[in-house]
Design a protein around this motif. Structure first.
Motif, short mmCIF file in Angstrom:
data_model
loop_
_atom_site.label_atom_id
_atom_site.label_comp_id
_atom_site.label_asym_id
_atom_site.label_seq_id
_atom_site.Cartn_x
_atom_site.Cartn_y
_atom_site.Cartn_z
N ARG A 8 0.82 -1.21 0.00
CA ARG A 8 0.00 0.00 0.00
C ARG A 8 0.86 1.27 0.00
O ARG A 8 0.49 2.28 -0.60
CB ARG A 8 -0.93 -0.01 1.21
N ILE A 9 1.99 1.22 0.68
CA ILE A 9 2.88 2.39 0.70
C ILE A 9 3.32 2.73 -0.73
O ILE A 9 3.30 3.88 -1.15
CB ILE A 9 4.10 2.13 1.59
N LEU A 10 3.72 1.71 -1.47
CA LEU A 10 4.13 1.94 -2.86
C LEU A 10 2.97 2.49 -3.68
O LEU A 10 3.14 3.42 -4.48
CB LEU A 10 4.64 0.63 -3.48
N GLU A 11 1.79 1.93 -3.48
CA GLU A 11 0.61 2.39 -4.22
C GLU A 11 0.29 3.86 -3.91
O GLU A 11 0.03 4.66 -4.82
CB GLU A 11 -0.59 1.52 -3.86
N ILE A 12 0.35 4.20 -2.63
CA ILE A 12 0.01 5.56 -2.22
C ILE A 12 1.03 6.56 -2.75
O ILE A 12 0.66 7.60 -3.32
CB ILE A 12 -0.09 5.65 -0.69
N GLU A 13 2.30 6.25 -2.60
CA GLU A 13 3.32 7.22 -3.03
C GLU A 13 3.36 7.36 -4.54
O GLU A 13 3.76 8.41 -5.06
CB GLU A 13 4.67 6.83 -2.45
#
Length: 377
Positions: free
Chosen positions: A217-222
């Motif tokens: 999710r971190i990769l998706e959000i950033e």
């Protein structure tokens, strides 16, 4: 009026600042922040101000609101707004002690923003010692929670500012020594993933890792960041303390920043749309505190031009900026109250173990603050 003639002494100011820097005050340590507020309250009382200590809430430290005697007491005046919390945990002094070498001084919170708060008080002291009366009454408000978005004291700041003609914010000067007449909008989000635990020695593939999902999710959000709205994730904490268990819970915080309120609002919608509590690994997104966009008004620009003229008379130039990062100036500026931010000292490294100020800028910016306090009407 020649404000250069006021006897500001950068070396003496640096020495006077030392007790403030050595009183560590990280936001989430309420007792530590209260000790710092105690120090500031004593200094303000010794200057002749009427002190109002305001208890903290949400588990955070308290605030101090100080008013100085004035013939127009109770009428709209000037608010100096600053925060006394820092990002540095207690114990940082072991790695970043108060020290000075040549024209530079280091210490936790010295740039963001104890140095600016201190020079603001010194400006009031120098004016009083020279028997120079301000045209408007002056109020000082120091708060405990700016570094986490001001969740506990936004109402207090807005209520105090509502009755003022001007707000001066001694946050750190911009890299070129400039000041701020507007800031971008900021939203915070609380993120949580809920997985399925299992002993990692059995077969970790049979569980559902909350940490793995948070990483995805971190990769998706950033990757949602654009030129108009950016996203970043930090403060990731797993519930699981043992590596031999597939973690069932993980929390994080995200920050979004935009130059326009409409872009931030669209970014908030994108973040909230990621909410999927019923997925294979549940993902929860909750909106946290928000700072509104502060776009410079004609009154903000006029306040800057006044400060620019004072700075020129003092022998230096200042520029005006829209800035990210957020401050409590977002609130007062968005309310339409003429606000000028980043009046604090020059320096660099804020929020790092290299946080420092240029010592000579204490007197330089102190004179500018004194000029503003004495001439605004």
């Amino acid at each position: 009026m020649d404000f250069n003639a006021l006897p500001f002494d950068s070396d003496a100011m640096c020495a006077g600042l030392r007790p403030w820097i050595e009183c560590e005050s990280p936001t989430h340590d309420a007792a530590a922040v209260d000790r710092m507020i105690d120090l500031a309250s004593y200094d303000l009382a010794a200057m002749g101000a009427a002190i109002e200590r305001i208890p903290g809430r949400m588990g955070l430290g308290g605030s101090v609101r100080a008013t100085f005697p004035h013939g127009k007491a109770g009428e709209p005046g000037i608010l100096i707004a600053g925060h006394m919390d820092t990002v540095h945990p207690v114990g940082t002094l072991a790695k970043l002690p108060f020290r000075r070498e040549g024209g530079t001084c280091w210490g936790p919170g010295i740039q963001d923003m104890k140095g600016g708060n201190y020079l603001a008080l010194e400006a009031i002291r120098r004016l009083a010692a020279a028997s120079i009366a301000t045209k408007l009454p002056v109020t000082v408000l120091f708060t405990p929670d700016e570094e986490i978005g001001t969740p506990a004291t936004r109402e207090l700041i807005e209520a105090t500012a509502r009755g003022q003609k001007y707000v001066l914010v001694p946050e750190p000067a911009r890299p070129d020594g400039g000041v701020v007449w507007g800031r971008y909008a900021i939203a915070r989000f609380n993120l949580r993933t809920i997985g399925t635990p299992i002993h990692a020695g059995v077969d970790p593939r049979l569980g559902r890792s909350a940490v793995r999902e948070m990483a995805r999710r971190i990769l998706e959000i950033e990757e949602m960041s654009t030129d108009s709205c950016t996203f970043s994730v930090g403060c990731v904490v797993s519930d699981q303390r043992h590596v031999n268990c597939v973690p069932s819970g993980c929390s994080a915080e995200a920050l979004s920043m935009a130059k326009r309120q409409a872009d931030l609002d669209a970014g908030v919608e994108k973040m909230l749309a990621l909410n999927n509590p019923d997925g294979d690994v549940g993902f929860h997104v909750a909106r946290g505190v928000t700072r509104p966009v502060w776009e410079p008004s004609a009154a903000d620009k006029a306040l800057f031009e006044h400060a620019k003229s004072l700075a020129t008379d003092l022998g230096f130039e200042i520029t005006a900026h829209m800035a990210g990062g957020g401050s409590d100036g977002n609130f007062t500026g968005a309310m339409g109250i003429p606000t000028l931010d980043s009046l604090g000292p020059r320096g660099a490294g804020l929020h790092t173990l290299n946080e420092h100020i240029e010592i000579e800028s204490l007197a330089e910016r102190g004179k500018l603050m004194a000029g503003l306090l004495a001439t605004l009407s």
